[in-house]
Design a protein around this motif. Structure first.
Motif, PDB file in Angstrom:
ATOM      1  N   TYR A  58      -1.737  -6.752  -6.568  1.00  0.00           N
ATOM      2  CA  TYR A  58      -1.096  -7.437  -5.436  1.00  0.00           C
ATOM      3  C   TYR A  58      -1.940  -7.264  -4.168  1.00  0.00           C
ATOM      4  CZ  TYR A  58       2.570  -8.576  -2.032  1.00  0.00           C
ATOM      5  OH  TYR A  58       3.292  -9.122  -0.993  1.00  0.00           O
ATOM      6  N   ILE A  59      -2.372  -6.031  -3.906  1.00  0.00           N
ATOM      7  CA  ILE A  59      -3.187  -5.751  -2.711  1.00  0.00           C
ATOM      8  C   ILE A  59      -4.523  -6.489  -2.789  1.00  0.00           C
ATOM      9  CG2 ILE A  59      -4.388  -3.920  -1.450  1.00  0.00           C
ATOM     10  CD1 ILE A  59      -2.145  -2.012  -2.478  1.00  0.00           C
ATOM     11  N   ALA A  60      -5.147  -6.455  -3.963  1.00  0.00           N
ATOM     12  CA  ALA A  60      -6.447  -7.108  -4.131  1.00  0.00           C
ATOM     13  C   ALA A  60      -6.327  -8.625  -3.959  1.00  0.00           C
ATOM     14  CB  ALA A  60      -7.014  -6.771  -5.511  1.00  0.00           C
ATOM     15  N   LEU A  61      -5.228  -9.199  -4.443  1.00  0.00           N
ATOM     16  CA  LEU A  61      -5.051 -10.651  -4.341  1.00  0.00           C
ATOM     17  C   LEU A  61      -4.890 -11.086  -2.891  1.00  0.00           C
ATOM     18  CD1 LEU A  61      -4.904 -13.185  -6.061  1.00  0.00           C
ATOM     19  CD2 LEU A  61      -2.433 -12.831  -6.316  1.00  0.00           C
ATOM     20  N   ALA A  63      -8.263 -11.119  -1.350  1.00  0.00           N
ATOM     21  CA  ALA A  63      -9.239 -12.058  -1.906  1.00  0.00           C
ATOM     22  C   ALA A  63      -9.045 -13.497  -1.423  1.00  0.00           C
ATOM     23  CB  ALA A  63      -9.165 -12.030  -3.437  1.00  0.00           C
ATOM     24  N   ILE A  64      -7.875 -13.806  -0.845  1.00  0.00           N
ATOM     25  CA  ILE A  64      -7.574 -15.197  -0.462  1.00  0.00           C
ATOM     26  C   ILE A  64      -7.531 -15.296   1.062  1.00  0.00           C
ATOM     27  CG2 ILE A  64      -5.892 -17.068  -0.655  1.00  0.00           C
ATOM     28  CD1 ILE A  64      -4.993 -15.814  -3.295  1.00  0.00           C
ATOM     29  N   ASP A  65      -8.297 -16.221   1.611  1.00  0.00           N
ATOM     30  CA  ASP A  65      -8.386 -16.351   3.071  1.00  0.00           C
ATOM     31  C   ASP A  65      -7.195 -17.098   3.666  1.00  0.00           C
ATOM     32  OD1 ASP A  65     -10.790 -14.989   3.185  1.00  0.00           O
ATOM     33  OD2 ASP A  65     -11.976 -16.808   2.819  1.00  0.00           O
ATOM     34  N   PRO A  71       0.820  -1.231   0.000  1.00  0.00           N
ATOM     35  CA  PRO A  71       0.000   0.000   0.000  1.00  0.00           C
ATOM     36  C   PRO A  71       0.847   1.271   0.000  1.00  0.00           C
ATOM     37  CG  PRO A  71      -0.749  -1.553   1.690  1.00  0.00           C
ATOM     38  CD  PRO A  71       0.549  -2.071   1.176  1.00  0.00           C
ATOM     39  N   ILE A  72       2.001   1.213   0.661  1.00  0.00           N
ATOM     40  CA  ILE A  72       2.882   2.394   0.657  1.00  0.00           C
ATOM     41  C   ILE A  72       3.413   2.624  -0.755  1.00  0.00           C
ATOM     42  CG2 ILE A  72       4.857   3.478   1.778  1.00  0.00           C
ATOM     43  CD1 ILE A  72       4.656   1.309   3.974  1.00  0.00           C
ATOM     44  N   GLY A  73       3.836   1.544  -1.406  1.00  0.00           N
ATOM     45  CA  GLY A  73       4.325   1.678  -2.773  1.00  0.00           C
ATOM     46  C   GLY A  73       3.259   2.184  -3.724  1.00  0.00           C
ATOM     47  N   ALA A  74       2.031   1.694  -3.554  1.00  0.00           N
ATOM     48  CA  ALA A  74       0.936   2.153  -4.411  1.00  0.00           C
ATOM     49  C   ALA A  74       0.674   3.640  -4.200  1.00  0.00           C
ATOM     50  CB  ALA A  74      -0.324   1.343  -4.121  1.00  0.00           C
ATOM     51  N   ALA A  75       0.711   4.075  -2.936  1.00  0.00           N
ATOM     52  CA  ALA A  75       0.488   5.495  -2.645  1.00  0.00           C
ATOM     53  C   ALA A  75       1.594   6.356  -3.257  1.00  0.00           C
ATOM     54  CB  ALA A  75       0.423   5.709  -1.130  1.00  0.00           C
ATOM     55  N   THR A 127       0.700 -14.009  -4.319  1.00  0.00           N
ATOM     56  CA  THR A 127       1.104 -12.606  -4.416  1.00  0.00           C
ATOM     57  C   THR A 127       2.608 -12.483  -4.666  1.00  0.00           C
ATOM     58  OG1 THR A 127       1.252 -12.516  -1.995  1.00  0.00           O
ATOM     59  CG2 THR A 127      -0.775 -11.686  -3.010  1.00  0.00           C
ATOM     60  N   SER A 128       3.386 -13.428  -4.138  1.00  0.00           N
ATOM     61  CA  SER A 128       4.833 -13.389  -4.394  1.00  0.00           C
ATOM     62  C   SER A 128       5.124 -13.608  -5.865  1.00  0.00           C
ATOM     63  CB  SER A 128       5.545 -14.451  -3.550  1.00  0.00           C
ATOM     64  OG  SER A 128       5.449 -14.153  -2.179  1.00  0.00           O
ATOM     65  N   ILE A 129       4.420 -14.553  -6.467  1.00  0.00           N
ATOM     66  CA  ILE A 129       4.606 -14.793  -7.911  1.00  0.00           C
ATOM     67  C   ILE A 129       4.203 -13.551  -8.709  1.00  0.00           C
ATOM     68  CG2 ILE A 129       3.796 -16.172  -9.861  1.00  0.00           C
ATOM     69  CD1 ILE A 129       3.490 -18.516  -7.835  1.00  0.00           C
ATOM     70  N   LEU A 130       3.087 -12.935  -8.304  1.00  0.00           N
ATOM     71  CA  LEU A 130       2.645 -11.708  -8.990  1.00  0.00           C
ATOM     72  C   LEU A 130       3.695 -10.602  -8.845  1.00  0.00           C
ATOM     73  CD1 LEU A 130       0.291 -10.348 -10.526  1.00  0.00           C
ATOM     74  CD2 LEU A 130      -0.548  -9.546  -8.309  1.00  0.00           C
TER      75      LEU A 130
END
Length: 241
Positions: free
Chosen positions: A140-143, A146-148, A96-100, A157-160
């Motif tokens: 990445y954040i959404a993934l 989305a996964i419990d 989230p910091i990187g996205a911001a 997310t690491s692969i992404l």
């Protein structure tokens, strides 16, 4: 002492608790001082007027946007190879910091581009790869959300993150790969070429230090929160058995 010992959550919590006030103080001094110096104590540029001062937001945020993604690449790789949970949680906290930072760089770049280039946006190689990197941040954040199952989420997310690193590299080096495009070269470099006049360079460096300290401070807070949430989840699962 091995570097890998800090991947132990308990050791990380103790170390980060000691580091937090230092990085908080450094953020306050460097970021506050750099922005005040840059915005209020530097002159307008002959060619660019007061718009030159947008570099105190644009350059540090763009610098961090790319380098935070590189940090996520490294921590994701560590998770996939060594399965250290702290590394996966650090990548999750950094996203989230990187996205911001990416969003700030895109907005300030558009605000600079309209008066200087006559347009808010062009499909320049660097700008386009930067925008795609922003999409990877959001994905990445959404993934993660989305996964419990935490380990499965960390794997995917690491692969992404690894795939998206291509666009982080392009964002950083696109101006070297392609000659076309409006975006100029790096404002700061390790060579002797002077890209920014000293009157702007010194507060800019101070601001970059402040942004970096802010990132570390937020990263430590975010990772500590994720570790606590993971512990709480484990306790709840034990209680449910």
């Amino acid at each position: 002492m091995s570097f890998w010992e800090f991947a132990n959550p308990a050791r990380f919590m103790r170390l980060s608790a000691r580091l937090l006030p230092w990085f908080g103080g450094l953020t306050l001094v460097a970021l506050g001082g750099g922005l005040l110096w840059g915005f209020f104590l530097t002159p307008d540029a002959d060619l660019f007027g007061s718009t030159v001062k947008i570099i105190y937001l644009h350059v540090p945020s763009a610098f961090l946007a790319v380098n935070i993604y590189f940090m996520m690449f490294v921590t994701s790789l560590i998770w996939l190879i060594r399965r250290h949970h702290v590394s996966a949680l650090a990548a999750k906290s950094a996203a989230p910091i990187g996205a911001a930072m990416t969003l700030i760089a895109l907005i300030t770049g558009a605000l600079w581009g309209q008066p200087m280039w006559g347009t808010w946006w062009v499909w320049d190689p660097r700008l386009t790869s930067f925008l795609i990197m922003f999409v990877f941040y959001l994905g990445y954040i959404a993934l993660w959300a989305a996964i419990d199952e935490p380990d499965k989420a960390a794997d995917l997310t690491s692969i992404l993150a690894l795939v998206g690193t291509v666009f982080a590299v392009l964002s950083r080096y696109a101006v070297n790969f392609w000659s076309q495009g409006l975006h100029q070269g790096a404002s700061l470099s390790m060579d002797r070429a002077q890209n920014v006049a000293n009157v702007y360079w010194f507060p800019l460096v101070l601001t970059i230090v402040g942004f970096f300290a802010l990132f570390i401070w937020l990263l430590l807070i975010g990772t500590r929160s994720e570790i606590r949430a993971r512990r709480l989840r484990a306790l709840e699962m034990q209680g449910a058995r």
